[in-house]
Motif scaffolding. Structure first.
Motif, PDB file in Angstrom:
ATOM      1  N   MET A  91       0.803  -1.222   0.000  1.00 54.21           N
ATOM      2  CA  MET A  91       0.000   0.000   0.000  1.00 54.21           C
ATOM      3  C   MET A  91       0.841   1.280   0.000  1.00 54.21           C
ATOM      4  O   MET A  91       0.287   2.384   0.028  1.00 54.21           O
ATOM      5  N   ALA A 132      -3.970   3.220  -9.515  1.00 53.56           N
ATOM      6  CA  ALA A 132      -3.893   2.641  -8.173  1.00 53.56           C
ATOM      7  C   ALA A 132      -3.228   3.580  -7.174  1.00 53.56           C
ATOM      8  O   ALA A 132      -3.275   3.327  -5.969  1.00 53.56           O
ATOM      9  N   LYS A 149      -4.184   3.478  -3.446  1.00 52.08           N
ATOM     10  CA  LYS A 149      -5.599   3.178  -3.190  1.00 52.08           C
ATOM     11  C   LYS A 149      -5.775   1.682  -2.968  1.00 52.08           C
ATOM     12  O   LYS A 149      -6.625   1.241  -2.188  1.00 52.08           O
ATOM     13  N   ARG A 150      -4.976   0.928  -3.696  1.00 54.06           N
ATOM     14  CA  ARG A 150      -5.006  -0.526  -3.621  1.00 54.06           C
ATOM     15  C   ARG A 150      -3.627  -1.039  -4.019  1.00 54.06           C
ATOM     16  O   ARG A 150      -2.852  -0.329  -4.679  1.00 54.06           O
ATOM     17  N   GLN A 464      -7.800  -4.689 -10.882  1.00 49.56           N
ATOM     18  CA  GLN A 464      -7.973  -3.914  -9.657  1.00 49.56           C
ATOM     19  C   GLN A 464      -7.885  -4.713  -8.362  1.00 49.56           C
ATOM     20  O   GLN A 464      -7.708  -4.120  -7.295  1.00 49.56           O
ATOM     21  N   GLN A 465      -8.007  -6.030  -8.439  1.00 51.33           N
ATOM     22  CA  GLN A 465      -8.071  -6.796  -7.204  1.00 51.33           C
ATOM     23  C   GLN A 465      -6.893  -7.743  -6.998  1.00 51.33           C
ATOM     24  O   GLN A 465      -6.849  -8.462  -5.995  1.00 51.33           O
ATOM     25  N   LYS A 467      -3.366  -8.667  -5.734  1.00 54.02           N
ATOM     26  CA  LYS A 467      -2.530  -8.079  -4.692  1.00 54.02           C
ATOM     27  C   LYS A 467      -1.063  -8.465  -4.810  1.00 54.02           C
ATOM     28  O   LYS A 467      -0.176  -7.758  -4.325  1.00 54.02           O
TER      29      LYS A 467
END
Length: 529
Positions: A91, A132, A149-150, A464-465, A467
């Protein structure tokens, strides 16, 4: 080259000496000039603005530096960023910047530059590269932090992209909409002297350059002091220019033309792994390609092996999905790969109600299966189109080939005026799928017009998801399989990158660095003599 200033005295001897020095300098400049011809895939760039442009050429890689550079093995190397680290949760990213760097206009490069730069992507086609990032925090003058943001495991790749060349804030804001055409100012090894859209860009060496990345042997100003980057759409003309010395290097040589050049003992070659795929692009908004059965039949009618042999002389690889084979996201279920199957293609068309007439052309409800196949004027595209035309005729399609220059082809795609088009992309990351097939990119670059709830769901998860890098590969592979299964394209060929140069004019390093022949190699090239 730096301009010399002479103090002219009343002395005739001093004046004569000055004129002699000027003549010598002019001769030296001529000895260090070179002309490169851009690859066909780079022709048509309307701007040298890395933030807002959707098509860039090698020119921007020479005008601008990036925080990070990528090598041919896809490893990452520091450039304007000396080092970086990320938090355990992904992050935040903290970067330490190289000191002593200045833009071509004399403005300093520092953490404040980054704080200005990242927000400029808002509302542009390239916003996804930094989407991001929540904000930039300046730690000190030469350190900054991205607060995310992510988590974005693709951030480092994005920062090495050509679209992440960093422009001068002062020049960018002052030029406004004319930036990238009238002026383009970076920290790179070359300064833009002039740019004529569709013709050429003239670059001059940045003699103050002292911060080259570790991919280059030469960390200082480039050896070539004046470099003209020409756009030559016709391959035959480009080859003739290379042989006769009008051009020192071709930045892209289609494999089918290598034998013609290999016969010339004055021509040398360098090769890098391929970064893209040649494919047929369907427009799902126009008939008959709104029907998945027709798309699938068309894709299965394409014989990649025949095109690989006839057009590309067996150089490179056959393509059976959309991504380049070096990417782990390309390793989809083999059952989903798109391969030539004439029997299945005919069966699909029969079931869809497209029946053959006496002339062999299929028709449905009294309407013949007539297709316009768009291709740009470069020889490889035309030859591929001709073979595809014959292959589709074998399944009962009446195909008319329509040839345009590359700029007009893009205009046709943006307006949705095409049905089927021979296309090629160069990009070594799975997010090319977002570029071409995300619903948010309609009407261009998603010129297929593809909108599908499941596809978009998989897209959002991948983009977007994810990690971690490993999770990103899994998610993009699923998204890739979905797009392949919807037959939004017909993959054809994965070429290597071929570069040809006139050995009487240029001395080119044996080992090329970088994912393309860009800054890392160009600064090391010398003029012969």
């Amino acid at each position: 080259m730096n301009r010399r200033r002479f103090l002219v005295s009343a002395s005739v001897l001093t004046l004569a000496a000055s004129l002699g020095l000027a003549a010598r300098d002019a001769a030296a400049a001529a000895d260090t000039e070179a002309v490169f011809a851009l690859a066909s895939s780079e022709i048509g760039a309307a701007s040298q603005d890395p933030i807002r442009a959707t098509l860039l050429s090698t020119v921007v890689m020479l005008i601008y530096d990036r925080l990070i550079e990528q090598d041919v093995d896809q490893s990452y190397h520091p450039h304007l960023a000396e080092s970086w680290e990320t938090s355990a949760d992904g992050m935040s990213w903290t970067f330490k910047l190289r000191q002593g760097v200045r833009f071509h206009d004399g403005e300093p490069f520092n953490a404040a530059t980054i704080a200005w730069w990242i927000p400029k992507f808002k509302g542009t086609p390239n916003e996804y590269l930094v989407d991001a990032i929540d904000r930039v925090e300046a730690v000190d003058e030469h350190s900054f932090r991205f607060v995310m943001k992510r988590a974005d495991p693709n951030l480092i790749f994005n920062l090495a992209s050509a679209f992440m060349g960093i422009p001068s804030p002062k020049a960018y804001d002052e030029a406004g909409d004319s930036y990238g055409v009238a002026v383009a100012v970076g920290t790179g090894p070359y300064k833009l002297e002039s740019f004529a859209v569709g013709q050429e860009a003239i670059l001059v060496a940045n003699e103050d350059y002292a911060w080259g990345c570790d991919l280059s042997e030469n960390k200082a100003a480039p050896h070539i002091k004046r470099l003209t980057m020409r756009e030559i759409p016709d391959a035959s003309t480009a080859f003739l220019e290379l042989k006769t010395g009008g051009v020192g290097m071709l930045l892209g040589v289609p494999s089918q033309f290598l034998p013609q050049l290999e016969a010339d003992q004055n021509v040398g070659f360098r090769t890098l792994p391929g970064m893209g795929v040649t494919y047929l692009a369907f427009n799902t908004r126009t008939e008959p390609f709104g029907d998945i059965s027709v798309r699938q039949a068309t894709a299965l009618a394409v014989d990649q092996g025949a095109i690989h042999k006839s057009v590309f002389n067996g150089v490179g690889l056959e393509a059976h999905q959309f991504l380049i084979s070096s990417l782990p996201e390309s390793k989809i279920d083999p059952k989903l790969e798109i391969r030539h199957d004439l029997g299945k293609a005919n069966e699909l068309l029969d079931k869809a109600g497209w029946l053959r007439g006496g002339d062999g052309i299929r028709a449905k409800d009294g309407k013949p299966l007539k297709i316009k196949l768009t291709a740009q004027s470069e020889t490889a595209f035309k030859r591929t189109a001709e073979i595809v035309q014959a292959q589709l005729k074998a399944v009962g399609m009446d195909v008319e080939i329509v040839i345009f220059d590359s700029t007009t082809v893009v205009d046709q795609l943006k307006k949705g005026l095409h049905q089927l088009a021979v296309r090629h992309y160069d990009w070594n990351n799975a997010d090319i799928l977002d570029w071409f097939y995300s619903a948010k990119n309609i009407p261009y670059p998603n010129s297929s017009g593809w909108q599908d709830e499941k596809s978009q769901e998989l897209h959002d998860i991948a983009m977007q998801q994810s990690k971690t890098p490993e999770e990103r590969v899994v998610n993009f592979r699923k998204y890739h399989e979905n797009l392949v299964g919807n037959f939004l394209f017909a993959p054809i060929h994965e070429p290597v990158q071929n570069y040809a140069f006139n050995k009487t004019l240029l001395d080119v390093p044996e080992k090329l660095r970088g994912t393309q022949l860009v800054q890392a190699t160009v600064v090391d090239i010398k003029v012969v003599g």
